[in-house]
Design an enzyme around this catalytic site. Structure first.
Site, mmCIF file in Angstrom:
data_model
loop_
_atom_site.group_PDB
_atom_site.id
_atom_site.type_symbol
_atom_site.label_atom_id
_atom_site.label_comp_id
_atom_site.label_asym_id
_atom_site.label_seq_id
_atom_site.Cartn_x
_atom_site.Cartn_y
_atom_site.Cartn_z
ATOM 1 N N LYS A 145 0.869 -1.191 0.000
ATOM 2 C CA LYS A 145 0.000 0.000 0.000
ATOM 3 C C LYS A 145 0.893 1.224 0.000
ATOM 4 O O LYS A 145 2.027 1.168 0.506
ATOM 5 C CB LYS A 145 -0.867 0.019 1.264
ATOM 6 C CG LYS A 145 -2.107 0.881 1.136
ATOM 7 C CD LYS A 145 -3.241 0.101 0.485
ATOM 8 C CE LYS A 145 -4.449 0.945 0.215
ATOM 9 N NZ LYS A 145 -5.591 0.090 -0.188
ATOM 10 N N ASP B 224 -7.007 4.333 -4.441
ATOM 11 C CA ASP B 224 -7.661 4.177 -3.139
ATOM 12 C C ASP B 224 -8.275 5.550 -2.856
ATOM 13 O O ASP B 224 -8.503 6.335 -3.795
ATOM 14 C CB ASP B 224 -6.654 3.735 -2.065
ATOM 15 C CG ASP B 224 -7.324 3.247 -0.774
ATOM 16 O OD1 ASP B 224 -7.789 2.114 -0.740
ATOM 17 O OD2 ASP B 224 -7.396 4.027 0.209
HETATM 18 P P1 NDP Z 1 -12.874 7.866 -2.745
HETATM 19 O O1 NDP Z 1 -11.796 8.835 -2.504
HETATM 20 O O2 NDP Z 1 -13.417 7.684 -4.109
HETATM 21 O O3 NDP Z 1 -14.102 8.148 -1.765
HETATM 22 C C1 NDP Z 1 -13.924 8.181 -0.401
HETATM 23 C C2 NDP Z 1 -15.240 8.527 0.254
HETATM 24 O O4 NDP Z 1 -15.130 8.355 1.649
HETATM 25 C C3 NDP Z 1 -15.650 9.968 0.040
HETATM 26 O O5 NDP Z 1 -17.051 10.069 0.082
HETATM 27 C C4 NDP Z 1 -15.001 10.651 1.227
HETATM 28 O O6 NDP Z 1 -15.601 11.872 1.587
HETATM 29 C C5 NDP Z 1 -15.215 9.628 2.310
HETATM 30 N N1 NDP Z 1 -14.148 9.751 3.318
HETATM 31 C C6 NDP Z 1 -12.822 9.647 3.105
HETATM 32 N N2 NDP Z 1 -12.145 9.848 4.246
HETATM 33 C C7 NDP Z 1 -13.078 10.079 5.179
HETATM 34 C C8 NDP Z 1 -13.012 10.349 6.554
HETATM 35 N N3 NDP Z 1 -11.828 10.428 7.198
HETATM 36 N N4 NDP Z 1 -14.176 10.498 7.231
HETATM 37 C C9 NDP Z 1 -15.370 10.428 6.581
HETATM 38 N N5 NDP Z 1 -15.487 10.181 5.274
HETATM 39 C C10 NDP Z 1 -14.363 10.011 4.588
HETATM 40 O O7 NDP Z 1 -12.288 6.462 -2.201
HETATM 41 P P2 NDP Z 1 -12.813 4.988 -2.459
HETATM 42 O O8 NDP Z 1 -14.278 4.980 -2.671
HETATM 43 O O9 NDP Z 1 -11.935 4.385 -3.466
HETATM 44 O O10 NDP Z 1 -12.458 4.296 -1.063
HETATM 45 C C11 NDP Z 1 -13.402 4.171 -0.006
HETATM 46 C C12 NDP Z 1 -12.968 3.037 0.908
HETATM 47 O O11 NDP Z 1 -12.916 1.806 0.157
HETATM 48 C C13 NDP Z 1 -11.588 3.187 1.544
HETATM 49 O O12 NDP Z 1 -11.598 2.587 2.814
HETATM 50 C C14 NDP Z 1 -10.695 2.353 0.616
HETATM 51 O O13 NDP Z 1 -9.535 1.906 1.265
HETATM 52 C C15 NDP Z 1 -11.639 1.212 0.305
HETATM 53 N N6 NDP Z 1 -11.335 0.421 -0.885
HETATM 54 C C16 NDP Z 1 -11.218 1.018 -2.101
HETATM 55 C C17 NDP Z 1 -10.987 0.229 -3.217
HETATM 56 C C18 NDP Z 1 -10.942 0.799 -4.581
HETATM 57 O O14 NDP Z 1 -10.845 0.023 -5.536
HETATM 58 N N7 NDP Z 1 -11.040 2.105 -4.765
HETATM 59 C C19 NDP Z 1 -10.784 -1.219 -3.108
HETATM 60 C C20 NDP Z 1 -11.013 -1.749 -1.789
HETATM 61 C C21 NDP Z 1 -11.253 -0.935 -0.734
HETATM 62 P P3 NDP Z 1 -14.859 13.267 1.235
HETATM 63 O O15 NDP Z 1 -15.156 13.480 -0.221
HETATM 64 O O16 NDP Z 1 -15.471 14.249 2.129
HETATM 65 O O17 NDP Z 1 -13.396 13.055 1.509
HETATM 66 O O1 2IT Z 2 -7.853 -1.636 -0.782
HETATM 67 C C1 2IT Z 2 -7.811 -2.091 -1.934
HETATM 68 O O2 2IT Z 2 -7.965 -3.300 -2.169
HETATM 69 C C2 2IT Z 2 -7.572 -1.155 -3.041
HETATM 70 N N1 2IT Z 2 -7.479 0.045 -2.803
HETATM 71 C C3 2IT Z 2 -7.405 -1.667 -4.442
HETATM 72 C C4 2IT Z 2 -6.028 -2.210 -4.650
HETATM 73 C C5 2IT Z 2 -5.694 -2.591 -6.060
HETATM 74 O O3 2IT Z 2 -4.512 -2.890 -6.261
HETATM 75 O O4 2IT Z 2 -6.554 -2.634 -6.941
#
Ligand code: NDP
Ligand code: 2IT
Length: 452
Positions: A130, A170
């Site tokens: 990561k 992420d």
């Molecule tokens: P984005 O940046 O697209 O969206 C994040 C969302 O979560 C936004 O709505 C953001 O609000 C909110 N957020 C972020 N930080 C905080 C915080 N500290 N408190 C409250 N709300 C918060 O990210 P993703 O959708 O990609 O990721 C969301 C989650 O999913 C994370 O935990 C990530 O690790 C996990 N994840 C993502 C993957 C991927 O493929 N993208 C894969 C697997 C897991 P704001 O706009 O206000 O910051």
């Molecule tokens: O938390 C996760 O699994 C991710 N942010 C996606 C990682 C990836 O390599 O696609």
């Protein structure tokens, strides 16, 4: 061989806390995994003798670096970047990059550790890593983000490679940032290979990578419900977040007949008692992805919806909950509220969104609880498929990829049942199942290598 067999979970955790002072998120993630693992390996001395958990919980390396860039007013700005390469026993390091002001070494170590087990669960040959930076993309211009990404990659490029370490997106890192980073990597190395995933379709990206995490978390819920002869259709669902994962969770839940009544961001949540439609969701996608606006706007556009500033959505009564924002967003009292209001299932789209006490409350209540490393593995699963397509220099069709994603999620569910079902077959502890299933493959590969 020495005598490492007597190590208890408490002793192990004491040592980990001492070696990693103040890294509370990392402690939490290691504890969640180690609790069921120590139980599982109690009669398996080889794993103790070879110190497998001790070794998985010590990243192969932690790279930290300065990221210097110039903002639009000509000010010199300095951030800190990291790449944590946790474990490559079963494949190249693989995992996302997070840009958020809260990013620190503890958070990235927890994420890299979790990723090791998650990637193993997908069944694909990927190790765990990561990275990220304490950079806040909010309010920055496209050119500021571009300059930051270029500077970040100017250091990161020397640590990654398509058979070494393959980053992705992420929080705060989506298509725009991946484009800027890949462009810089290509410029420095003169290569065009699959070194990042989540790329644009024009330059080696895979169909459905954007959708994969949210869709996958919904499929995981669908699989858990099907195991109890139930379905998403007709259920009230609460979703947190409004970024990549939340958007596609809402899309798939809605397609499967669920009624999603909330979305949120870090400022608050909106409650739409009429539920999302594809049309409303498309409006949110444009708001978030193009205008980079706030979820508060939704309540101005759709008058039946209410905005609740400074709050999370867990008090809204629901049968299913999908935390898709960030770590530790479901506290013990939130878990209790969800249970009191009749919630029967939680699928974690975000990484570690539920605190340990919250997980225990869900497990005690015997509801369906899909932990992050199983429920959100569809994203990295399709990243693995992107890597395969890139190395074979081919592109698979959407239909094929949709089928592979549903198969990956089905297989992960089956692995969780295999290792997590109670003897009387009345309950599946998906936390235990996911952790053990993820652990076994990594641990056995490490045993094969001897002491390295
Ligand atoms: P984005 O940046 O697209 O969206 C994040 C969302 O979560 C936004 O709505 C953001 O609000 C909110 N957020 C972020 N930080 C905080 C915080 N500290 N408190 C409250 N709300 C918060 O990210 P993703 O959708 O990609 O990721 C969301 C989650 O999913 C994370 O935990 C990530 O690790 C996990 N994840 C993502 C993957 C991927 O493929 N993208 C894969 C697997 C897991 P704001 O706009 O206000 O910051
Ligand atoms: O938390 C996760 O699994 C991710 N942010 C996606 C990682 C990836 O390599 O696609």
């Amino acid at each position: 061989m020495g005598k490492n067999t007597a190590v208890t979970l408490d002793h192990f955790m004491d040592g980990l806390r001492k070696r990693n002072p103040g890294q509370t998120e990392f402690h939490q993630a290691v504890y969640e995994v180690s609790k069921p693992i120590f139980d599982f390996i109690v009669d398996k001395p080889l794993y103790h003798e070879y110190q497998i958990m001790r070794r998985i919980a010590e990243p192969d390396r932690v790279v930290s670096f300065r990221v210097c860039w110039e903002d639009d007013e000509g000010n010199i700005r300095v951030n800190r970047g990291w790449r944590i390469q946790n474990n490559n026993a079963i494949g190249p390091y693989k995992g996302g990059i997070r840009f958020h002001p809260s990013v620190n070494e503890s958070i990235l170590k927890f994420l890299a550790f979790e990723q090791t087990f998650k990637n193993s669960l997908t069944g694909l040959p990927m190790g765990g890593g990561k990275g990220g930076a304490n950079f806040n993309p909010k309010g920055k211009s496209d050119h500021e983000v571009m300059r930051f990404c270029q500077s970040f990659m100017t250091e990161l490029y020397r640590h990654i490679g398509d058979d070494i370490d393959v980053p992705a997106g992420d929080i705060g890192v989506g298509a725009r940032e991946i484009g800027y980073m890949f462009g810089q990597w290509k410029r420095i190395t003169r290569q065009h290979t699959g070194v990042l995933t989540g790329k644009g379709l024009e330059y080696g990206g895979s169909l459905i990578r954007t959708e994969a995490t949210g869709y996958g978390a919904t499929y995981f819920m669908q699989n858990m419900l099907a195991h109890r002869k139930d379905a998403i259709d007709g259920k009230i669902c609460v979703v947190s977040g409004s970024g990549n994962v939340a958007q596609y969770a809402v899309e798939k839940i809605t397609q499967l007949g669920g009624k999603v009544v909330t979305m949120s961001d870090s400022d608050g949540y909106i409650h739409d008692p009429e539920g999302f439609t594809q049309e409303k969701l498309d409006w949110v996608k444009a708001l978030k992805n193009e205008k980079r606006g706030r979820i508060e706007e939704y309540a101005k556009k759709f008058k039946k919806a209410k905005y609740h500033a400074g709050k999370r959505p867990w008090g809204v009564p629901c049968q299913l909950a999908f935390p898709c924002a960030t770590q530790n967003e479901i506290l013990l009292e939130d878990a209790k509220t969800l249970l009191k209001n009749g919630c029967i299932g939680v699928s974690e789209g975000a990484n570690m969104p539920t605190v340990i006490e919250g997980i225990d409350a869900f497990l005690d209540a015997r509801i369906l609880f899909g932990p992050a490393k199983a429920a959100n593995a569809g994203g990295v699963g399709v990243s693995g498929l992107e890597m395969s397509q890139n190395s074979a220099k081919i592109s698979w069709k959407e239909e094929e990829l949709q089928r592979l994603l549903t198969d990956i999620m089905k297989d992960i569910h089956a692995s969780c049942v295999e290792y997590g079902q109670t003897k009387d077959k009345k309950f599946v502890d998906y936390v235990r199942g996911a952790n053990i299933a993820g652990f076994v493959k990594v641990a056995d590969a490490m045993l094969a290598y001897g002491v390295v």
